[in-house]
Scaffold this motif. Structure first.
Motif, PDB file in Angstrom:
ATOM      1  N   ARG A   4     -10.359   0.669 -12.639  1.00 41.22           N
ATOM      2  CA  ARG A   4      -8.905   0.741 -12.477  1.00 41.22           C
ATOM      3  C   ARG A   4      -8.572   0.455 -11.021  1.00 41.22           C
ATOM      4  O   ARG A   4      -8.985   1.201 -10.127  1.00 41.22           O
ATOM      5  CB  ARG A   4      -8.400   2.114 -12.905  1.00 41.22           C
ATOM      6  CG  ARG A   4      -8.670   2.397 -14.387  1.00 41.22           C
ATOM      7  CD  ARG A   4      -8.497   3.836 -14.719  1.00 41.22           C
ATOM      8  NE  ARG A   4      -9.494   4.608 -13.956  1.00 41.22           N
ATOM      9  CZ  ARG A   4      -9.685   5.906 -14.100  1.00 41.22           C
ATOM     10  NH1 ARG A   4      -8.968   6.608 -14.933  1.00 41.22           N
ATOM     11  NH2 ARG A   4     -10.601   6.525 -13.382  1.00 41.22           N
ATOM     12  N   PHE A   6      -5.741  -0.509  -7.957  1.00 40.83           N
ATOM     13  CA  PHE A   6      -4.378  -0.521  -7.443  1.00 40.83           C
ATOM     14  C   PHE A   6      -4.357  -1.498  -6.274  1.00 40.83           C
ATOM     15  O   PHE A   6      -5.166  -1.376  -5.352  1.00 40.83           O
ATOM     16  CB  PHE A   6      -3.932   0.866  -6.982  1.00 40.83           C
ATOM     17  CG  PHE A   6      -2.461   0.945  -6.741  1.00 40.83           C
ATOM     18  CD1 PHE A   6      -1.609   1.407  -7.729  1.00 40.83           C
ATOM     19  CD2 PHE A   6      -1.910   0.522  -5.539  1.00 40.83           C
ATOM     20  CE1 PHE A   6      -0.232   1.463  -7.526  1.00 40.83           C
ATOM     21  CE2 PHE A   6      -0.539   0.566  -5.318  1.00 40.83           C
ATOM     22  CZ  PHE A   6       0.294   1.034  -6.319  1.00 40.83           C
ATOM     23  N   THR A  19      -5.575 -10.756  -8.786  1.00 36.96           N
ATOM     24  CA  THR A  19      -5.505 -10.208 -10.144  1.00 36.96           C
ATOM     25  C   THR A  19      -6.217 -11.123 -11.130  1.00 36.96           C
ATOM     26  O   THR A  19      -7.044 -10.662 -11.932  1.00 36.96           O
ATOM     27  CB  THR A  19      -4.030 -10.008 -10.565  1.00 36.96           C
ATOM     28  OG1 THR A  19      -3.425  -9.063  -9.682  1.00 36.96           O
ATOM     29  CG2 THR A  19      -3.921  -9.509 -11.988  1.00 36.96           C
ATOM     30  N   VAL A  31      -3.784  -1.208 -12.384  1.00 38.13           N
ATOM     31  CA  VAL A  31      -2.936  -0.093 -12.798  1.00 38.13           C
ATOM     32  C   VAL A  31      -1.622  -0.040 -12.039  1.00 38.13           C
ATOM     33  O   VAL A  31      -0.738   0.740 -12.377  1.00 38.13           O
ATOM     34  CB  VAL A  31      -3.674   1.257 -12.682  1.00 38.13           C
ATOM     35  CG1 VAL A  31      -4.846   1.307 -13.651  1.00 38.13           C
ATOM     36  CG2 VAL A  31      -4.115   1.533 -11.253  1.00 38.13           C
ATOM     37  N   GLY A  32      -1.478  -0.885 -11.014  1.00 38.31           N
ATOM     38  CA  GLY A  32      -0.226  -0.934 -10.272  1.00 38.31           C
ATOM     39  C   GLY A  32      -0.389  -1.725  -9.002  1.00 38.31           C
ATOM     40  O   GLY A  32      -1.490  -2.111  -8.620  1.00 38.31           O
ATOM     41  N   ALA A  34       1.812  -2.376  -4.964  1.00 33.03           N
ATOM     42  CA  ALA A  34       2.904  -2.050  -4.046  1.00 33.03           C
ATOM     43  C   ALA A  34       2.881  -3.073  -2.925  1.00 33.03           C
ATOM     44  O   ALA A  34       1.846  -3.669  -2.628  1.00 33.03           O
ATOM     45  CB  ALA A  34       2.739  -0.640  -3.496  1.00 33.03           C
ATOM     46  N   GLU A  39       5.730   2.892  -0.436  1.00 30.83           N
ATOM     47  CA  GLU A  39       5.727   2.582  -1.868  1.00 30.83           C
ATOM     48  C   GLU A  39       4.329   2.792  -2.455  1.00 30.83           C
ATOM     49  O   GLU A  39       4.181   3.350  -3.545  1.00 30.83           O
ATOM     50  CB  GLU A  39       6.184   1.132  -2.064  1.00 30.83           C
ATOM     51  CG  GLU A  39       6.172   0.662  -3.498  1.00 30.83           C
ATOM     52  CD  GLU A  39       6.448  -0.836  -3.644  1.00 30.83           C
ATOM     53  OE1 GLU A  39       6.533  -1.276  -4.795  1.00 30.83           O
ATOM     54  OE2 GLU A  39       6.566  -1.554  -2.624  1.00 30.83           O
ATOM     55  N   ALA A  43       3.337   5.620  -5.241  1.00 27.81           N
ATOM     56  CA  ALA A  43       2.890   5.115  -6.546  1.00 27.81           C
ATOM     57  C   ALA A  43       1.457   5.529  -6.870  1.00 27.81           C
ATOM     58  O   ALA A  43       1.128   5.795  -8.032  1.00 27.81           O
ATOM     59  CB  ALA A  43       3.012   3.595  -6.579  1.00 27.81           C
ATOM     60  N   LEU A  47      -1.392   8.388 -10.074  1.00 29.15           N
ATOM     61  CA  LEU A  47      -2.166   7.485 -10.926  1.00 29.15           C
ATOM     62  C   LEU A  47      -3.658   7.782 -10.889  1.00 29.15           C
ATOM     63  O   LEU A  47      -4.185   8.280  -9.900  1.00 29.15           O
ATOM     64  CB  LEU A  47      -1.971   6.028 -10.479  1.00 29.15           C
ATOM     65  CG  LEU A  47      -0.644   5.370 -10.781  1.00 29.15           C
ATOM     66  CD1 LEU A  47      -0.633   3.948 -10.229  1.00 29.15           C
ATOM     67  CD2 LEU A  47      -0.354   5.364 -12.269  1.00 29.15           C
ATOM     68  N   TRP A  49      -6.905   5.914 -10.461  1.00 31.82           N
ATOM     69  CA  TRP A  49      -7.420   4.643  -9.985  1.00 31.82           C
ATOM     70  C   TRP A  49      -8.813   4.852  -9.416  1.00 31.82           C
ATOM     71  O   TRP A  49      -9.148   5.928  -8.946  1.00 31.82           O
ATOM     72  CB  TRP A  49      -6.489   3.995  -8.952  1.00 31.82           C
ATOM     73  CG  TRP A  49      -6.104   4.853  -7.785  1.00 31.82           C
ATOM     74  CD1 TRP A  49      -5.044   5.728  -7.722  1.00 31.82           C
ATOM     75  CD2 TRP A  49      -6.769   4.956  -6.515  1.00 31.82           C
ATOM     76  NE1 TRP A  49      -5.017   6.343  -6.496  1.00 31.82           N
ATOM     77  CE2 TRP A  49      -6.059   5.881  -5.734  1.00 31.82           C
ATOM     78  CE3 TRP A  49      -7.888   4.331  -5.959  1.00 31.82           C
ATOM     79  CZ2 TRP A  49      -6.441   6.219  -4.431  1.00 31.82           C
ATOM     80  CZ3 TRP A  49      -8.273   4.665  -4.662  1.00 31.82           C
ATOM     81  CH2 TRP A  49      -7.543   5.597  -3.920  1.00 31.82           C
TER      82      TRP A  49
END
Length: 124
Positions: A4, A6, A19, A31-32, A34, A39, A43, A47, A49
């Protein structure tokens, strides 16, 4: 189980490229993401991660601030800085705030992918 990840990267082209490449090479789940320090910190806190890939220079704040916020994250979580500004001084500063590794975007992407591959292969 996928790694996972970020992403903290303010350049959408680089973010998309990372990505796609990581998804093609390994079992990962983004998973996200920023674009700035605050931010990212907000975030990432709630989570789950395994790996944060963090650029050094962001729209707001810096990757060092993100690393400082998660310095006591403990294993198995990893935080890698990926930057074009991989000087000896910056490597020292990153180590001081708990960065696990720093990779130069222009010449060390293979090493970054090797490190992500090691994480992916160690997952149950």
């Amino acid at each position: 189980m996928p790694v996972r990840i970020f992403l903290v990267e303010d350049n959408p082209v680089i973010r998309e490229s990372l990505t796609e490449t990581l998804s093609d090479l390994f079992s990962v789940e983004i998973v996200g993401f920023a674009e700035g320090e605050t931010e990212a910190i907000v975030a990432m806190q709630p989570l789950e991660w395994d790996l944060a890939l963090v650029d050094l220079f962001l729209k707001q704040g810096s990757g060092l601030g993100v690393a400082r916020a998660f310095k006591s994250r403990g294993p198995p979580r990893r935080l890698f800085v990926v930057t074009n500004y991989a000087t000896a001084d910056m490597r020292t500063r990153c180590a001081e705030v708990g960065v696990d590794a720093l990779f130069d975007k222009s010449v060390e992407l293979d090493a970054l992918f090797d490190a992500v591959g090691e994480l992916a292969s160690s997952r149950p």
